[in-house]
Motif scaffolding. Structure first.
Motif, PDB file in Angstrom:
ATOM      1  N   GLY A  70      57.344   1.183  10.121  1.00  0.00           N
ATOM      2  CA  GLY A  70      57.525   2.624  10.224  1.00  0.00           C
ATOM      3  C   GLY A  70      56.738   3.215  11.368  1.00  0.00           C
ATOM      4  N   ARG A  71      56.601   4.533  11.330  1.00  0.00           N
ATOM      5  CA  ARG A  71      55.941   5.250  12.417  1.00  0.00           C
ATOM      6  C   ARG A  71      55.064   6.368  11.859  1.00  0.00           C
ATOM      7  NH1 ARG A  71      61.011   6.788  16.131  1.00  0.00           N
ATOM      8  NH2 ARG A  71      59.442   8.060  17.190  1.00  0.00           N
ATOM      9  N   CYS A  72      53.964   6.616  12.536  1.00  0.00           N
ATOM     10  CA  CYS A  72      53.142   7.779  12.223  1.00  0.00           C
ATOM     11  C   CYS A  72      53.813   9.000  12.848  1.00  0.00           C
ATOM     12  CB  CYS A  72      51.734   7.600  12.783  1.00  0.00           C
ATOM     13  SG  CYS A  72      50.691   9.064  12.642  1.00  0.00           S
ATOM     14  N   PHE A  73      54.137  10.000  12.018  1.00  0.00           N
ATOM     15  CA  PHE A  73      54.834  11.164  12.567  1.00  0.00           C
ATOM     16  C   PHE A  73      53.967  12.424  12.596  1.00  0.00           C
ATOM     17  CE2 PHE A  73      55.800  11.301   8.012  1.00  0.00           C
ATOM     18  CZ  PHE A  73      55.619  12.635   7.696  1.00  0.00           C
ATOM     19  N   ALA A  74      52.811  12.425  11.902  1.00  0.00           N
ATOM     20  CA  ALA A  74      51.966  13.619  11.917  1.00  0.00           C
ATOM     21  C   ALA A  74      50.528  13.239  11.586  1.00  0.00           C
ATOM     22  CB  ALA A  74      52.482  14.665  10.934  1.00  0.00           C
ATOM     23  N   ARG A  75      49.605  13.992  12.159  1.00  0.00           N
ATOM     24  CA  ARG A  75      48.185  13.799  11.897  1.00  0.00           C
ATOM     25  C   ARG A  75      47.559  15.121  11.455  1.00  0.00           C
ATOM     26  NH1 ARG A  75      48.676  10.467  16.738  1.00  0.00           N
ATOM     27  NH2 ARG A  75      48.210   8.294  16.216  1.00  0.00           N
ATOM     28  N   ASP A  76      46.458  15.015  10.737  1.00  0.00           N
ATOM     29  CA  ASP A  76      45.753  16.193  10.249  1.00  0.00           C
ATOM     30  C   ASP A  76      44.263  15.990  10.512  1.00  0.00           C
ATOM     31  OD1 ASP A  76      45.367  18.655   9.062  1.00  0.00           O
ATOM     32  OD2 ASP A  76      46.528  18.180   7.268  1.00  0.00           O
ATOM     33  N   ARG A  77      43.463  16.967  10.152  1.00  0.00           N
ATOM     34  CA  ARG A  77      42.006  16.839  10.204  1.00  0.00           C
ATOM     35  C   ARG A  77      41.431  17.303   8.885  1.00  0.00           C
ATOM     36  NH1 ARG A  77      40.004  20.304  15.050  1.00  0.00           N
ATOM     37  NH2 ARG A  77      41.968  21.390  14.719  1.00  0.00           N
ATOM     38  N   LEU A  78      40.288  16.735   8.491  1.00  0.00           N
ATOM     39  CA  LEU A  78      39.582  17.177   7.300  1.00  0.00           C
ATOM     40  C   LEU A  78      38.455  18.104   7.713  1.00  0.00           C
ATOM     41  CD1 LEU A  78      39.317  13.911   5.148  1.00  0.00           C
ATOM     42  CD2 LEU A  78      40.863  15.850   4.820  1.00  0.00           C
ATOM     43  N   VAL A  79      38.404  19.261   7.090  1.00  0.00           N
ATOM     44  CA  VAL A  79      37.374  20.256   7.407  1.00  0.00           C
ATOM     45  C   VAL A  79      36.668  20.669   6.122  1.00  0.00           C
ATOM     46  CG1 VAL A  79      38.563  21.122   9.454  1.00  0.00           C
ATOM     47  CG2 VAL A  79      39.055  22.141   7.220  1.00  0.00           C
ATOM     48  N   VAL A  80      35.433  21.071   6.257  1.00  0.00           N
ATOM     49  CA  VAL A  80      34.698  21.650   5.135  1.00  0.00           C
ATOM     50  C   VAL A  80      34.721  23.156   5.298  1.00  0.00           C
ATOM     51  CG1 VAL A  80      32.448  21.876   4.007  1.00  0.00           C
ATOM     52  CG2 VAL A  80      33.255  19.637   4.758  1.00  0.00           C
ATOM     53  N   THR A 139      34.151  19.930  11.083  1.00  0.00           N
ATOM     54  CA  THR A 139      35.192  18.908  10.937  1.00  0.00           C
ATOM     55  C   THR A 139      34.544  17.582  10.560  1.00  0.00           C
ATOM     56  OG1 THR A 139      36.561  19.997  12.609  1.00  0.00           O
ATOM     57  CG2 THR A 139      37.080  17.699  12.096  1.00  0.00           C
ATOM     58  N   VAL A 140      35.120  16.913   9.571  1.00  0.00           N
ATOM     59  CA  VAL A 140      34.585  15.624   9.124  1.00  0.00           C
ATOM     60  C   VAL A 140      34.779  14.593  10.232  1.00  0.00           C
ATOM     61  CG1 VAL A 140      34.799  13.771   7.433  1.00  0.00           C
ATOM     62  CG2 VAL A 140      34.986  16.160   6.706  1.00  0.00           C
ATOM     63  N   SER A 141      33.742  13.867  10.525  1.00  0.00           N
ATOM     64  CA  SER A 141      33.790  12.892  11.613  1.00  0.00           C
ATOM     65  C   SER A 141      34.381  11.574  11.149  1.00  0.00           C
ATOM     66  CB  SER A 141      32.369  12.650  12.154  1.00  0.00           C
ATOM     67  OG  SER A 141      31.756  13.865  12.525  1.00  0.00           O
ATOM     68  N   GLY A 142      35.174  10.955  12.019  1.00  0.00           N
ATOM     69  CA  GLY A 142      35.667   9.603  11.784  1.00  0.00           C
ATOM     70  C   GLY A 142      36.771   9.470  10.770  1.00  0.00           C
ATOM     71  N   VAL A 143      37.355  10.582  10.327  1.00  0.00           N
ATOM     72  CA  VAL A 143      38.444  10.535   9.343  1.00  0.00           C
ATOM     73  C   VAL A 143      39.613  11.342   9.879  1.00  0.00           C
ATOM     74  CG1 VAL A 143      39.172  11.063   6.998  1.00  0.00           C
ATOM     75  CG2 VAL A 143      36.809  10.344   7.436  1.00  0.00           C
ATOM     76  N   GLU A 144      40.786  10.725   9.926  1.00  0.00           N
ATOM     77  CA  GLU A 144      41.982  11.404  10.407  1.00  0.00           C
ATOM     78  C   GLU A 144      43.147  11.084   9.481  1.00  0.00           C
ATOM     79  OE1 GLU A 144      44.017  11.965  14.694  1.00  0.00           O
ATOM     80  OE2 GLU A 144      44.271   9.963  13.833  1.00  0.00           O
ATOM     81  N   PRO A 145      43.500  11.987   8.565  1.00  0.00           N
ATOM     82  CA  PRO A 145      44.678  11.733   7.730  1.00  0.00           C
ATOM     83  C   PRO A 145      45.926  11.605   8.592  1.00  0.00           C
ATOM     84  CG  PRO A 145      43.371  13.563   6.873  1.00  0.00           C
ATOM     85  CD  PRO A 145      42.847  13.263   8.248  1.00  0.00           C
ATOM     86  N   GLN A 146      46.700  10.572   8.336  1.00  0.00           N
ATOM     87  CA  GLN A 146      47.945  10.346   9.071  1.00  0.00           C
ATOM     88  C   GLN A 146      49.095  10.218   8.083  1.00  0.00           C
ATOM     89  OE1 GLN A 146      47.548   6.867  11.528  1.00  0.00           O
ATOM     90  NE2 GLN A 146      46.016   7.780  12.869  1.00  0.00           N
TER      91      GLN A 146
END
Length: 294
Positions: free
Chosen positions: A154-164, A249-256
């Protein structure tokens, strides 16, 4: 028995000669002649008499022609339909997707996709568990940060960021030592520390409320219940309205978000069409939920 040989025999008999059959089908005369000879060998009878004046069906050839012409025509039509089915997106497309993404985005995505491909019928099952695509007869799965799986592509189609985030009235700790903060957390994800902005601010979340939904966590944060770790796509509108403020922004974490399917080659047209569609819908791979509602 080779069906292609029967089809070639019918082709030659119908056109009354190898040359005409070759021109009509694009198959070489040598190939047609060899396949008919193989068919005669299998049957143990001569089907076509060859002479300087051309070809003539034998009695066995006439009998075979009369018995197979109709059924073989249906076979040829079925093969044509199958080939067209391999190029035209159609049929039911079963999609397994996370609950939150389904609720916020899949309704609009599904409607837009069906408008482009009216011969496809979509069924979306909203579940957070990892479904078995083959056993449960799903065509596609949408997953967040999927584990490597050799059976899926498959393919990664979107990314997000985690924030506090927190409500404006909640005091933000200052950078320095690790700071304990009252927190709203998800039971399945309770990190011991939140490292923000490359470690400039390190928080120790002290759980006060636990919810299984990011939407509930967001609403509790707006109500000043404590700090919360949220995907930016969920917090964005509340941040824009001033209901929440971002602490970092949380470092080192990228929801995909990935769209996955089982076929490494010759994937069904409906699957290929959906993969291309959902990837095109997020051209910069930024998870923007335009149809997000409170």
């Amino acid at each position: 028995m080779n069906v292609n040989a029967l089809l070639d025999f019918t082709l030659v008999a119908t056109h009354e000669g190898l040359g005409k059959a070759s021109r009509a089908s694009g198959i070489s005369k040598a190939t047609l002649s060899r396949r008919i000879a193989d068919l005669e060998e299998q049957l143990g009878v001569r089907l076509i008499e060859r002479s300087a004046r051309g070809l003539k069906l034998t009695e066995a050839g006439e009998l075979l022609m009369s018995r197979t012409e109709g059924p073989l025509s249906e076979v040829a039509e079925a093969m044509t339909a199958a080939r067209e089915g391999l190029t035209t997106p159609c049929g039911r497309l079963r999609i397994a997707a996370p609950v939150l993404f389904s609720q916020l985005a899949m309704g609009r995505i599904g409607a837009e996709f069906c408008a482009v491909h009216p011969q496809i019928e979509i069924e979306v099952v909203a579940e957070d568990r990892l479904v078995d695509l083959i056993e449960e007869q799903f065509d596609v799965a949408i997953r967040i940060n999927p584990n490597p799986d050799s059976s899926l592509v498959g393919r990664c189609f979107a990314r997000d960021r985690l924030v506090v985030v927190a409500a404006p009235g909640v005091a933000r700790p200052v950078p320095g030592a690790i700071s304990p903060v009252p927190a709203i957390v998800m039971p399945s994800f309770e990190p011991t520390h939140w490292r923000l902005d490359e470690g400039q601010l390190i928080l120790e979340p002290i759980p006060k409320l636990r919810f299984s939904s990011f939407l509930m966590i967001r609403d509790a944060a707006i109500a000043s219940a404590g700090a919360a770790l949220l995907p930016l796509s969920i917090a964005r509108d509340s941040l824009a309205r001033g209901e929440l403020v971002q602490w970092g922004t949380v470092s080192g974490v990228e929801p995909q978000l990935w769209v996955l399917h089982t076929s490494r080659r010759l994937a069904a047209p409906k699957v290929r069409a959906f993969v291309e569609f959902i990837c095109a819908r997020y051209p910069d791979r930024s998870l923007i939920l335009n149809d997000q509602r409170n």
